[in-house]
Design an enzyme around this catalytic site. Structure first.
Site, PDB file in Angstrom:
ATOM      1  N   THR A  37     -31.135  21.004  19.502  1.00 15.58           N
ATOM      2  CA  THR A  37     -29.674  20.826  19.345  1.00 15.58           C
ATOM      3  C   THR A  37     -29.281  20.276  18.087  1.00 15.58           C
ATOM      4  O   THR A  37     -29.745  19.216  17.866  1.00 15.58           O
ATOM      5  CB  THR A  37     -29.260  20.195  20.630  1.00 15.58           C
ATOM      6  N   GLN A 110     -32.405  29.222  24.891  1.00 12.93           N
ATOM      7  CA  GLN A 110     -32.528  28.351  26.174  1.00 12.93           C
ATOM      8  C   GLN A 110     -31.364  27.980  26.950  1.00 12.93           C
ATOM      9  O   GLN A 110     -30.232  27.574  26.351  1.00 12.93           O
ATOM     10  CB  GLN A 110     -32.843  26.925  25.581  1.00 12.93           C
ATOM     11  N   HIS A 186     -34.174  25.820  30.914  1.00  5.61           N
ATOM     12  CA  HIS A 186     -34.092  24.460  30.617  1.00  5.61           C
ATOM     13  C   HIS A 186     -34.279  23.624  31.902  1.00  5.61           C
ATOM     14  O   HIS A 186     -33.261  23.245  32.618  1.00  5.61           O
ATOM     15  CB  HIS A 186     -33.121  24.195  29.762  1.00  5.61           C
ATOM     16  N   ASN A 189     -36.062  17.420  30.417  1.00  5.90           N
ATOM     17  CA  ASN A 189     -35.072  16.405  29.751  1.00  5.90           C
ATOM     18  C   ASN A 189     -34.034  15.932  30.430  1.00  5.90           C
ATOM     19  O   ASN A 189     -33.001  15.382  29.766  1.00  5.90           O
ATOM     20  CB  ASN A 189     -34.845  17.027  28.316  1.00  5.90           C
ATOM     21  N   TYR A 191     -31.529  17.337  32.364  1.00  5.43           N
ATOM     22  CA  TYR A 191     -30.501  18.018  32.567  1.00  5.43           C
ATOM     23  C   TYR A 191     -30.494  18.656  34.036  1.00  5.43           C
ATOM     24  O   TYR A 191     -31.296  18.272  34.841  1.00  5.43           O
ATOM     25  CB  TYR A 191     -30.421  19.114  31.545  1.00  5.43           C
ATOM     26  N   ARG A 238     -39.066  25.452  30.916  1.00  3.91           N
ATOM     27  CA  ARG A 238     -39.487  24.389  30.148  1.00  3.91           C
ATOM     28  C   ARG A 238     -39.550  23.114  31.050  1.00  3.91           C
ATOM     29  O   ARG A 238     -38.406  23.004  31.795  1.00  3.91           O
ATOM     30  CB  ARG A 238     -38.638  23.765  28.957  1.00  3.91           C
ATOM     31  N   ASN A 246     -32.460  10.746  28.884  1.00  2.39           N
ATOM     32  CA  ASN A 246     -31.297  10.819  30.044  1.00  2.39           C
ATOM     33  C   ASN A 246     -31.635   9.699  31.462  1.00  2.39           C
ATOM     34  O   ASN A 246     -30.983  10.233  32.387  1.00  2.39           O
ATOM     35  CB  ASN A 246     -31.209  12.175  30.455  1.00  2.39           C
ATOM     36  N   GLY A 329     -40.882  20.388  16.887  1.00  2.00           N
ATOM     37  CA  GLY A 329     -39.477  20.256  16.694  1.00  2.00           C
ATOM     38  C   GLY A 329     -39.101  19.683  15.415  1.00  2.00           C
ATOM     39  O   GLY A 329     -38.631  20.428  14.505  1.00  2.00           O
TER      40      GLY A 329
HETATM   41  C1  LIG Z   1     -32.640  16.608  16.903  1.00  2.00           C
HETATM   42  C2  LIG Z   1     -33.247  17.080  18.502  1.00  2.00           C
HETATM   43  C3  LIG Z   1     -32.606  17.996  19.044  1.00  2.00           C
HETATM   44  C4  LIG Z   1     -33.267  18.400  20.469  1.00  2.00           C
HETATM   45  N1  LIG Z   1     -32.716  19.407  21.204  1.00  2.00           N
HETATM   46  C5  LIG Z   1     -33.426  19.839  22.311  1.00  2.00           C
HETATM   47  C6  LIG Z   1     -32.731  20.795  22.941  1.00  2.00           C
HETATM   48  O1  LIG Z   1     -31.636  21.594  22.661  1.00  2.00           O
HETATM   49  N2  LIG Z   1     -33.611  21.483  24.136  1.00  2.00           N
HETATM   50  C7  LIG Z   1     -34.781  20.841  24.450  1.00  2.00           C
HETATM   51  O2  LIG Z   1     -35.363  21.349  25.555  1.00  2.00           O
HETATM   52  N3  LIG Z   1     -35.188  19.682  23.588  1.00  2.00           N
HETATM   53  C8  LIG Z   1     -34.580  19.301  22.579  1.00  2.00           C
HETATM   54  N4  LIG Z   1     -35.199  18.306  21.685  1.00  2.00           N
HETATM   55  C9  LIG Z   1     -36.663  18.090  21.961  1.00  2.00           C
HETATM   56  C10 LIG Z   1     -37.502  18.894  21.128  1.00  2.00           C
HETATM   57  O3  LIG Z   1     -37.475  20.310  21.622  1.00  2.00           O
HETATM   58  C11 LIG Z   1     -39.075  18.308  21.295  1.00  2.00           C
HETATM   59  O4  LIG Z   1     -39.307  18.300  22.691  1.00  2.00           O
HETATM   60  C12 LIG Z   1     -39.231  17.077  20.524  1.00  2.00           C
HETATM   61  O5  LIG Z   1     -38.598  17.000  19.233  1.00  2.00           O
HETATM   62  C13 LIG Z   1     -40.668  16.486  20.452  1.00  2.00           C
HETATM   63  O6  LIG Z   1     -41.256  17.586  19.688  1.00  2.00           O
HETATM   64  P1  LIG Z   1     -41.827  17.187  18.118  1.00  2.00           P
HETATM   65  O7  LIG Z   1     -42.841  15.808  17.880  1.00  2.00           O
HETATM   66  O8  LIG Z   1     -42.545  18.345  17.751  1.00  2.00           O
HETATM   67  O9  LIG Z   1     -40.557  17.163  17.544  1.00  2.00           O
HETATM   68  C14 LIG Z   1     -34.663  17.800  20.674  1.00  2.00           C
HETATM   69  C15 LIG Z   1     -35.153  17.047  19.778  1.00  2.00           C
HETATM   70  C16 LIG Z   1     -34.534  16.695  18.665  1.00  2.00           C
HETATM   71  C17 LIG Z   1     -35.260  15.600  17.709  1.00  2.00           C
END
Ligand SMILES: Cc1cc2nc3c(=O)[nH]c(=O)nc-3n(C[C@H](O)[C@H](O)[C@H](O)COP(=O)(O)O)c2cc1C
Length: 372
Positions: A37, A110, A186, A189, A191, A238, A246, A329
């Protein structure tokens, strides 16, 4: 990537660069861009040229999973996040999928309903957000008017649930029309779907609460509706068994999520995507037994693993058969050419968290790529 000689470190990370099929989606490598996001859609919630540029820059990912995208007005819970429920939003996404495809990339959308993680300020007519039960998440939420206390949602009535399932079906139809390669449900997390799955947020006493069979019912109904719109080999799910984000909790995550994974088997999905962060990560719950090995044993189709991985740990997880692919991410936020950088063993750009959710180009499309 065949024109470049891999460095010695790239040889040890070779599993990341093996092609794989996730259902009907063929990936040239196993480095997936995690859903992120970024709140760049403007108030209109219509995907725009800035988002197009961001995603095109990242088209060398084996697969891009879009930022969470609301399936209805009711599903919205963040400022300036895109939707997939109006013709204008479908048109906006269509330009992005075409541009990413032209660059050889693949992209799934997603599907997002925020449930209790929303706020009346985001809801039609200022209504209460909906959830499994009328239990508020603790803490504050960012609304267009600034930070506010979260509110207790309204528990969905039994007779309303089919209508919410239908929102996922319509959004899937729209994603198909927008030219995506598939959709990701999704269910992670904190939701809406996750609010049904975990007993910290689901205390229903009807067919959607209590036993894990009942708590999983909503996800399974959504999945059944989605695969009716688009064949199962274009659909992923996911999950995040431990993620406390949350204000989420479950009394027995391993049992809950192993059951869920098993119950998804008959759908023969493209993949299951698990957020289970490595120790020390901001999404990790410390001192718990990982759920992924249990899920891996039960789930028959490919698994994507996510949470704090780098090139070495990601490749090791694939080599050790913990996962078939790795989602990145934050590394993809800061490195549009992450695949090339890992391949060449090049240094990475550092991410700037202060621009994660701001609304303009800074920190979104200006992270440099390596020179050609
Ligand atoms: C800025 C940001 C936005 C994210 N938005 C989403 C999202 O829209 N949907 C989702 O399932 N997870 C979202 N996440 C979680 C990431 O998909 C991911 O699970 C998390 O960053 C851990 O992975 P990483 O260590 O590779 O960054 C977001 C994480 C960050 C940092």
């Amino acid at each position: 990537m065949s024109t470049v000689t891999p460095t010695s470190s790239a040889v040890s990370i070779a599993p990341l660069f093996e092609p794989i099929n996730l259902g009907a989606i063929s990936l040239p490598n196993r480095m997936i861009m995690a859903p992120l996001t970024r709140a760049r859609s403007g108030e209109s919630r219509i995907p725009n040229d800035l988002m197009l540029e961001h995603y095109v820059q990242r088209a060398s990912a084996g697969l891009i999973i879009t930022e969470a995208t609301q399936i209805s007005e009711q599903g919205a819970g963040w400022a300036q996040t895109p939707g997939i429920h109006t013709p204008e939003q479908v048109e906006g996404w269509k330009k992005i999928t075409e541009a990413v495809h032209q660059k050889g990339g693949k992209m799934v959308l997603q599907l997002w309903h925020t449930g209790r993680a929303s706020h009346p300020d985001f809801q039609p007519s200022g209504a209460l957000p909906v959830s499994a039960s009328a239990i508020a998440a603790q803490g504050e939420i960012h609304t267009p008017e600034g930070k506010k206390q979260r509110v207790a949602p309204r528990a969905l009535r039994l007779d309303e649930i089919p209508g919410v399932v239908e929102q996922y079906a319509i959004a899937t139809r729209n994603a198909k029309a927008a030219g995506f390669d598939g959709v990701e449900i999704h269910a992670a997390n904190g939701y809406l779907i996750d609010q049904f799955l975990r007993d910290g947020s689901n205390q229903r006493t009807d067919a959607y609460g209590g036993s894990i069979e009942n708590r999983a019912r909503f996800l399974l109904e959504v999945t059944a509706a989605v695969v009716t719109e688009w064949s199962r080999d274009h659909v992923g799910v996911r999950l995040s068994p431990y993620n406390p984000f949350n204000d989420m909790r479950d009394s027995d995550p391993i049992v809950t999520f192993t059951y869920v994974a098993k119950a998804l088997n008959p759908f023969d999905l493209a993949y299951l995507h698990i957020v289970e962060a490595l120790p020390g990560h901001f999404l990790a719950l410390e001192g718990v037994e990982p759920a992924t090995p249990h899920i891996r044993r039960e789930f028959k189709n490919p698994i994507i693993l996510n949470g704090g991985y780098d090139a070495q740990t990601g490749a090791a997880a694939i080599r050790g058969n913990e996962a078939d692919a790795i989602a990145y991410g934050i590394p993809f936020i800061a490195n549009p050419d992450l695949v090339k950088r890992y391949w060449q063993g090049a240094a990475l750009n550092a991410a700037d968290p202060t621009t994660f959710y701001t609304h303009d180009a800074k920190g979104y499309v200006d992270y440099p790529a390596l020179a050609a």
